[in-house]
Every structure is written in C-alpha cells, then in structure tokens.
Design a protein around this motif. Structure first.
Motif, short mmCIF file in Angstrom:
data_model
loop_
_atom_site.label_atom_id
_atom_site.label_comp_id
_atom_site.label_asym_id
_atom_site.label_seq_id
_atom_site.Cartn_x
_atom_site.Cartn_y
_atom_site.Cartn_z
N ILE A 31 0.86 -1.18 0.00
CA ILE A 31 0.00 0.00 0.00
C ILE A 31 0.89 1.23 0.00
CG2 ILE A 31 -1.94 -1.12 1.16
CD1 ILE A 31 -1.11 0.18 3.76
N HIS A 32 0.46 2.23 -0.75
CA HIS A 32 1.16 3.52 -0.75
C HIS A 32 0.24 4.53 -0.10
CE1 HIS A 32 4.81 2.57 -3.11
NE2 HIS A 32 4.09 1.50 -3.35
N ILE A 33 0.71 5.11 0.98
CA ILE A 33 -0.15 5.97 1.79
C ILE A 33 0.58 7.23 2.23
CG2 ILE A 33 -1.60 4.11 2.73
CD1 ILE A 33 0.18 4.08 5.22
N ALA A 34 -0.23 8.25 2.53
CA ALA A 34 0.24 9.42 3.27
C ALA A 34 -0.43 9.37 4.64
CB ALA A 34 -0.15 10.69 2.51
N ASP A 35 -0.06 10.27 5.52
CA ASP A 35 -0.67 10.25 6.86
C ASP A 35 -2.19 10.30 6.78
OD1 ASP A 35 1.82 10.10 7.91
OD2 ASP A 35 1.89 12.14 8.72
N SER A 36 -2.68 11.08 5.81
CA SER A 36 -4.14 11.25 5.71
C SER A 36 -4.84 9.95 5.29
CB SER A 36 -4.44 12.35 4.68
OG SER A 36 -3.87 11.98 3.43
N ASP A 37 -4.08 8.95 4.84
CA ASP A 37 -4.68 7.69 4.40
C ASP A 37 -4.75 6.64 5.50
OD1 ASP A 37 -4.92 8.55 1.64
OD2 ASP A 37 -2.76 8.21 1.43
N HIS A 38 -4.23 6.97 6.68
CA HIS A 38 -4.12 5.93 7.72
C HIS A 38 -5.44 5.25 8.05
CE1 HIS A 38 0.07 6.44 9.75
NE2 HIS A 38 0.14 6.50 8.43
N ALA A 39 -6.50 6.06 8.18
CA ALA A 39 -7.79 5.46 8.57
C ALA A 39 -8.27 4.48 7.50
CB ALA A 39 -8.81 6.56 8.81
N ALA A 40 -8.17 4.90 6.26
CA ALA A 40 -8.61 4.01 5.17
C ALA A 40 -7.71 2.77 5.08
CB ALA A 40 -8.60 4.77 3.85
N ALA A 41 -6.43 2.97 5.30
CA ALA A 41 -5.49 1.84 5.23
C ALA A 41 -5.79 0.84 6.34
CB ALA A 41 -4.05 2.34 5.35
N ARG A 42 -6.10 1.36 7.52
CA ARG A 42 -6.38 0.47 8.65
C ARG A 42 -7.56 -0.45 8.34
NH1 ARG A 42 -6.14 4.07 12.43
NH2 ARG A 42 -4.00 3.61 13.08
N LYS A 43 -8.53 0.09 7.64
CA LYS A 43 -9.71 -0.72 7.26
C LYS A 43 -9.33 -1.82 6.27
CE LYS A 43 -13.63 1.10 5.78
NZ LYS A 43 -14.44 2.23 5.19
N LEU A 44 -8.38 -1.51 5.42
CA LEU A 44 -8.02 -2.44 4.35
C LEU A 44 -7.03 -3.53 4.80
CD1 LEU A 44 -9.35 -2.02 1.66
CD2 LEU A 44 -7.20 -1.07 0.78
N LEU A 45 -6.24 -3.22 5.82
CA LEU A 45 -5.17 -4.15 6.21
C LEU A 45 -5.67 -5.57 6.50
CD1 LEU A 45 -2.72 -1.91 8.31
CD2 LEU A 45 -2.20 -3.16 6.20
N PRO A 46 -6.79 -5.72 7.24
CA PRO A 46 -7.24 -7.10 7.50
C PRO A 46 -7.56 -7.86 6.22
CG PRO A 46 -8.34 -5.54 8.96
CD PRO A 46 -7.62 -4.72 7.94
N LEU A 47 -8.10 -7.17 5.22
CA LEU A 47 -8.39 -7.84 3.94
C LEU A 47 -7.09 -8.33 3.30
CD1 LEU A 47 -11.00 -5.53 2.12
CD2 LEU A 47 -11.40 -7.53 3.56
#
Lengths: 527, 527
Positions: free
Chosen positions: A424-440
């Motif tokens: 995943i490529h993220i910025a700080d502002s993406d953390h919440a969305a990334a957290r949701k995706l990590l379990p998948l």
C-alpha cells in the motif's frame, strides 16, 4: 573446473543416459556444449536410496557440524569464482551485478542457517518435568524437540539460478533441518547447476558428511521430477515455478500411499494499492518507483508488481501518465529462456488485444528473446467480470485497475486470489482508510508493505515469502528467511527417558545451551 | 437444560430437517429420545457464512478476551452438571469416573490454551529493525507474527465424547488461534454434543463474541460433513476417527480449488518393545501393566498397545503367560457403539481364525455390545509376510510378535507404518540396544515412552499426539498439548509499516509484553 554435463549421485559423477539437455545462451538462443545427460530411473532410484541411507547418519550430526557444512558450501560456491558467474550470466541472461548479488545472497542464506543451527531455537525444545506426587495420577516426564522429516526433493527455479536453485533457499533450509536433499536441476541453467552441485559435493566430502546427503539430477523428460516426488523415501518437496507445474506435483504427492507436504511457490500478481493522499502528494515519484520495480530483472520476480489498484481521479491520472512515460524509457531485457520470453509476449498480446483493456504504455522494443515492458489499464467492473485478468503474466507487465470508489476497491481485493505480497502507498491522511483495508490484505498475502514494492526479498528472521493458495501450495510457511527451516521438521515427544538416552537438546544439563520451554515458560540456557 | 435435538447455527437453535439421528444407549443398544434433526445444505451454508463473517471480528479480539472466552466455555461445561455426565455415560457406555475425568481434561485443555494466549509465544513475534545505512541497499523494517488461518471444521470423535469432540482439543486450539469453528457432531453422542454446544454458545454470548464463532451441525447422511470440508470458506479441518474416514476427507480437501490442510488422526497400533533385560527382571509386572493399559476404556484409545515386539526366550514366555492370566480376569466392557463392538468382534475373529496366529488368551465374555479382550501371538516371519496383521483392531486386542533375534526385531520395526506412540521397556543392561533402536522409532512415531504405555495422554507443553502417516494425515503437528495451536496459524510479514498501523504484537512499545525475536535473538518483554 570444467562443466562435464554430469549427474551427481552421492559421490559419483557420471553422465546420464536418458536423453540430453543443453544449456542455452539466453541472449542468443544458441546451444552451449557439452550436453547434459538425463537421469535414468536407475539413477533416480540410487539417489533416493543414498539419501534415505544418509538420513540416519545426517540427522544425528551435531548442530555445529551441520553449521560448518553449510558454511563450507558457501565457501565452495565462492571458490567457483568467475566460471560460475559467467556461466550463470550466459544461461540466464541476467546481468553480472545481479548474478554476483544473487551469489552473495545464496551464500548469505547458507550462513544465516548456520546461525539458526547454532541458536537452536528451531528445535523448540520443551521440558515438562515429572510430578510424581500429582493426584489422582502422577505426571510423567515429558520432553519435546523437532526432528527432520527425511529426504527432501528440491526443484530448481528458472528465475533464481543460484538463490532458489541447487544450493538455494530450499536446499539450505532442508540441509539445516537435517534432511538430505535430491535436487532436480532446472533445464534453464544446467551448467550453473552442475557447478554449484560440485561445490555442494566438495563441501560434503570436506565435512565428512554421509554419501547421499546431496544428489543432483538432470531430467530430459518430466519422468524423473515426477518420479522423485512419488518416491516413497522422499518426505517433502520444495518447488518454485509455474502454477501448472506446482499443482501437478501437489497431485502426485497427495496420491502417494503416504502423502507428503509440497511447498510450491507458484504464482502471484502482488497487488499495489495507491491511496488518495499518497497519489496527491507524490504520484510521479510512486510511478517511477513502480516502473523500476516492474522492470527489475526483466520483471522475472515472483513478487513483481503485476496489479495496481486505485480510486479514479486526478492522482491516478498523474500516476498513469508518469508511469507510461517512465516505462517508455525502459530498455527491453533478455529474458531467462526463449520459452519464457514467448510466453510473456503471448500474455502481453492477450492483454493488448482485450476489448476492455487499454494499453497505457510500452517500453522500448528489443527484438527476439527480449521482453518489452507493458502497462495496461482496466475498469474495476471489467476486471471483476473476467477472472483471466488475474492471471500472472510472468515478466514486466502490469495492469492498473481503476476503481470508482473505496467500496469497489475493497470488492476487487476481496475477489483476489492468495498473494505473496500486497503493498500500500499511503500518506498520513490515508491511515484510517489503510487500517480498514489491512485485514483484507492480511487474509490474502504473506507480506504487507507500506510505500514500497515487493521486489527485493530480504533474507532475515521476520521475512515471509509465502502466502495463501495459489501463491503457494501451503501458506503456513515461508521459503525465504530463517523460519523456512520449520517446513522440514516434525515434533517428537519423549516420555520418561533416562537422561542417558535423551537427545542432547533435552538432557537435564542442557549441553547445547538452548533456550527451552519449561512447563510452557521460556527458560534461558544458564538459569 | 433439556436436550432438544437442535442444531446450533450462530445464535439460532433449530431442529434440522434433513433426516434424523438418535442417541443410542451403548449398554443396551436402545434408542434415546428425542430425535436430532440432520442439517440441510442451507444450514451448512449458513453456518459457513456466519463463520466467515465472524472471522473478521474474532481474529481481531484481544488475547485476553479470547482467553476469557475459553475459560468461560470451561465454566459453562462444568455448569451443565450431572446432566452432561449422565448423558455422556449413557451414550458412550464409558463409566462415570472416566467421563468425569474426561470433563476435567476438556476444561483443562481450554484453560491451558487461555494460558497459551496470555503467554503469546505462539505468535512467534519477530522484529528485524531497519538498517537505513546498509550498503549496497538499505534494509527495510520487517516484523512477523502468526495469524489465524480462517474458519475451521472440527469432526467430533466417538472415543472421546468430551475431550476430542464439540469443545475438545481441536475446537479449543482453533478458537485459541483466532479461528471460528463449525463442528460436525459425531452421531455416537448427539445429546452430549448438543449440551456442550449450548455451553459454548452461552460462553460466546456472555463474552460478546461474534455470531458464527461457533456452530454445531448434526449429519444424518455424510453429505454435511463432506460439504463442510469442501466449503470454500473453511480453511482447515480437524478430525479424529478411522483411516477410511480421514483419507476420504483428505481427498476432498486436496481436490478443492483451494486445497486446505487436514489434521486427521486415523489409526495406530502403538508398538511396545520388550527388551531382554527388562523381561528378565520384571516380565510379570510388565504383563500386568500391559493388560491394564490394553483394557483401559475397553481398549478404545488411539494409543492402545496393539503390538508387542520381543525376542523369543524365557522372558517373553513368562510375559505371555502372565499377560494371558491377567487378561483372563478382565471383564468384558461396554463399547462406544454397537457398530464399534461388531467391528471389534470381527477383527478379533479374523485374528483368531488366522492360520499363523496363536490365541494366547481372552478376557471374560460379556454378551452382546461388550468387548471381550484378546491377546494373540505370531512369529515375526509370518507378521512380515502379511500386511493385514498391521491393521488396527479398535478395542482391547493385541498381538505379540516373536522375533528370532535383535536383527529380526529391527526388521519388523522398519516395516511398521507411522505410529502415534512407541514404547520400550528396558533395564539398565538394555541401554545400548535401546540406543540403537531409538532412531528407528523416532522416524516412525510422534511419542516415545520408556517403561510405560501410550494410554494416558498428558495435556501439556511437551506432548506430541501425532505421528507419521497413516497415524495422522500430517505428522508435522500434534492434536494434544499447547503446540496444537500451531496447526491453525500462518505467518505474515509486515514491511515498513508505521507504528500506528502495526498490530499490537509488533509495535515498538511491545504493549502485549511479548518475548520477541529481534534479529533472530530472543528478547525479554521488558528489556
């Protein structure tokens, strides 16, 4: 040392008589002399018999002796010098720095397992002391350690002629575990295989290891490889290659009177997910990194980024344009074999001709035997409606899947097969969305990366190079890193053995100075 | 609580409509009301769907919350009180003290896994810190932990209606690992199954576990069990039973589009080797211990001593005579089901009628539904020439194999299939001979005992209840003891994740206070 085209069966080097295979210069498609004789069924029988006989001695070697053996293999590989590097470059088409790096990695793996042996943690030594006074029944003395499974069949991989081949990760971890190894050499690099095989043999003889601890077979048909997996003395299989090859071996192993584990690494498209914040901040930089990863080693890595997922928008457009531009500057590269190159060209042509797929860019042309990189795009909707778009195109080809929104992106991920890696490529502002995706992602991949790409597989203790089916046959293990030794072990429990009959790992005095679990709690060696 | 004959699917209790099964009083063969409705394909579909949905929540529960859930299951089982014990005795024919002991063992297993969760060692947490300055390439930050595989199918076992059934070892280890469980109840103890299933449901609800973390299905055909293994949401299978049943499930699992691991414990005859020194010193005492082990629980243990090996001589003659005498005093015992009793009688009759087999002794007769113990003898030569003599006769029947000498004894061992246990009886004077034999046994058995018998499987950290095929489908694991949790795990590696996105087990501050491997070395939680 001169390459003779010979099999190595225990201490015997001899030319096989069941057909011939030839090394092929990857860059020209020209045959290289001499011929390598294919192993006969008798050769296979002898290699398996010797491996089985060697097992009884080899499994009892001390951890230190086995560590020295692995280090001696590394030394002997280095001592092959330029002959190995040149032959490997010639057969694989890989550039010299890559081959030298891969040689270093191969030696590093062997030395890492020497360290794993000296640490001894892989034995998982456990002691549950007797409780003679326990009511209503006394508790016996129980001790546990891991022991090796038995002789292991290793199939060399085309794309890592050193690090995943004759003395590669599977061989190193199997030998470390205490398992003799019979290698089926990959026909794409027979000369490299023979040289490395001779190095292993020299190390085995120098270290007084039993004959049969290592054998190397060439196979001019598929009968020897298949017969190896079917042989009753073989207790596990390590394989890196195609899905069709891996599943064929799985079926043979499952149909044996005694089924055995197959560790086959097969196919993976390694999704890379670009989040909006990251795209807004650095779409161009990500695109450049992506193209570098995609085209590294002509895209011939199991962890090559074959799938890009992102939500449509300006950021993705910028990424696509930058990636297409970077790709246009990439040179075509010699591929491992003419067959692989042809198969790559076929896969790319299929995508290019797909009614729903848009060609975003191509690398430079390079003529026959060279892979021309390619980048495509498709809508998530179309991707979801054609399972073939998930198939790996082995080489530097990748597909951007444009998603309408986060929900559609999640749907695409949910439809993915098992993968070796997900980035995943993220910025700080993406953390919440990334957290949701990590379990998948965790359910579908063996390694999760942030702001990077899966190529470049570190050989260390926390590495997992493995993942849910079909990326590997058995997602419970890894083929890279120290944890790979666990593939070739099984636990044995010892009840009420007199100290004199216990293995050293479990004796009261702890002569191996192991960390052990006593009643489940870790206890340091000197406490 | 009254038994209703109901399935448990998530939070819903309802009577299945696909046929009926009935509990049967083992001692009389009489049906017990009420009927249990068999699950339909829709019921199976719903149980698997709920398990899959529950997985996403359940896998994220804290170790402490999962530990409390397991402890709550133990408490709820105890709270079932006498109704459970009585029903279990009635359905299984097992005596009350055994059932009470097994209940304690079942609760003990659940509590042991609660301890395993609080220890956290099963996560195998590893940290390889980044090396940004490394040449030629920086090393990324890599961290590893084990994660649960996904929903697990558990098949209840006839011979342990509590400890290897609805809330038995497989269920406890799968739930501990973070895997939802769908149980296919064994038809030999449906009432016991429903009661325990209700206890698990009560605990799940009390602990706010997600619906679907546990379901219980009855199967009036074989379709539900087979469909469960074939369901794409199921990621592993735990089974204890016959070889034919286990291999059938293995085949279904291997033929899935995504093959999954099957942990089937199938058959074992558990060789016991009597050494000359031990026979000279205490043949009669060994014989008494042997007969006690052989007839324990009507011989219905996976670790029942079904094979005695010794070199011919006075010592063996004394042993045989003493064993026959002790056996003659044993009462016939109610067996688990009329079917098992019939099958036992058939196996014994076959041995008794075998031209090369001598009947050494029989226990007392007991009429229908009761197993009459039996002891036979055969020469090693005849044993070696008839593979059928290696087949397990489930019940209190055993076969003495008389060997001419040590070499013939070794030959018999070399011809044995994989076993759960192997026991040796030795005196000090036998150490040298035993040392020679131990490696042979280690290759063929998961547990080696000295001067004891395999019955009585301790639930602890150093126990292995598993062994090479066909004693189990997968000799790399155990179904008893804390190491059983490893069956249901796979490793995942995390590369360069920001601390905020890492799982707690791998965060820099180590909030779970785990022992972790840093660069391969164990590091204590507070250092």
């Amino acid at each position: 040392m001169t390459i003779q085209g010979e099999l190595i069966i225990g201490h015997t080097l001899a030319k096989g008589t069941a057909g011939e295979i030839f090394g092929v210069e990857a860059a020209s498609g020209q045959r290289i002399e001499p011929a390598f004789g294919g192993a006969t069924k008798d050769d296979l029988e002898k290699a398996c018999r010797l491996a089985d006989e060697a097992f009884d001695t080899y499994r009892e070697t001390s951890l230190e002796d086995r560590a020295r053996f692995l280090e001696a293999i590394a030394d002997e590989i280095l001592a092959l010098g330029d002959e190995l590097v040149e032959r490997c470059c010639q057969e694989s088409g890989l550039p010299r720095p890559r081959v030298e790096g891969e040689r270093g990695r191969t030696m590093g793996q062997l030395r890492m397992f020497a360290g794993v042996l000296r640490d001894g943690g892989f034995l998982d030594a456990r002691v549950d002391p007797a409780m003679p006074e326990r009511q209503p029944l006394p508790r016996p003395d129980l001790r546990l350690r891991n022991v090796p499974l038995g002789p292991v069949a290793v199939f060399g991989a085309s794309n890592f002629p050193l690090a995943f081949s004759v003395a590669g990760g599977d061989t190193a971890s199997a030998l470390a575990a205490g398992c003799p190894v019979v290698v089926k050499a990959h026909s794409a690099h027979p000369g490299t295989s023979e040289l490395v095989g001779r190095a292993v043999l020299a190390a085995a003889q120098r270290c007084n290891m039993p004959e049969g601890v290592f054998s190397l077979l060439f196979d001019a048909s598929r009968q020897i490889g298949q017969g190896l997996v079917a042989d009753h003395r073989i207790k596990a299989v390590g394989f890196t290659g195609s899905r069709s090859g891996g599943t064929a071996l799985m079926q043979i192993a499952a149909a044996r009177p005694e089924p055995i584990p197959v560790y086959a690494e097969m196919s993976s498209i390694n999704p890379v997910i670009l989040f909006p914040g990251a795209l807004a901040a650095r779409a161009e930089a990500i695109a450049k990194g992506f193209v570098a990863s995609l085209t590294l080693g002509a895209g011939q890595f199991c962890t090559n980024p074959g799938l890009i997922l992102a939500v449509e928008g300006e950021g993705l457009k910028t990424f696509e344009a930058a990636a297409a531009k970077a790709l246009a500057e990439t040179s075509a590269a010699v591929m491992l074999t003419p067959g692989i190159c042809k198969s790559y060209a076929g896969g790319v042509a299929k995508l290019a001709g797909h009614a729903k797929v848009e060609t975003l860019g191509r690398g430079q042309e390079g003529g026959e035997l060279r892979g021309q990189s390619a980048l495509f795009a498709v809508s998530a909707e179309d991707f979801l409606s054609d399972a073939h778009l998930q198939e790996e195109v082995f080489g530097s080809s990748s597909l951007v899947v444009r998603c309408r929104d986060e929900a559609e992106l999640a749907k695409v991920i949910q439809g993915l097969e098992g993968q070796l890696t997900a980035a995943i490529h993220i910025a700080d502002s993406d953390h919440a969305a990334a957290r949701k995706l990590l379990p998948l992602l965790e359910k579908r991949a063996g390694r999760i990366l942030v702001n990077g790409f899966g190529t470049g597989v570190e050989v260390s203790h926390a590495m997992v190079h493995g993942g849910p089916y079909p990326s590997t046959a058995d997602g419970r293990s890894t083929s890279v890193g120290s944890k790979a030794i666990e593939r070739f072990l099984r636990p044995v429990s010892y009840q009420d053995l007199p100290d004199a009959l216990l293995p050293d790992a479990l004796k009261d005095a702890n002569p191996l100075k192991l960390w052990r679990r006593q009643d489940g709690k870790l206890v340091a060696p000197n406490s």
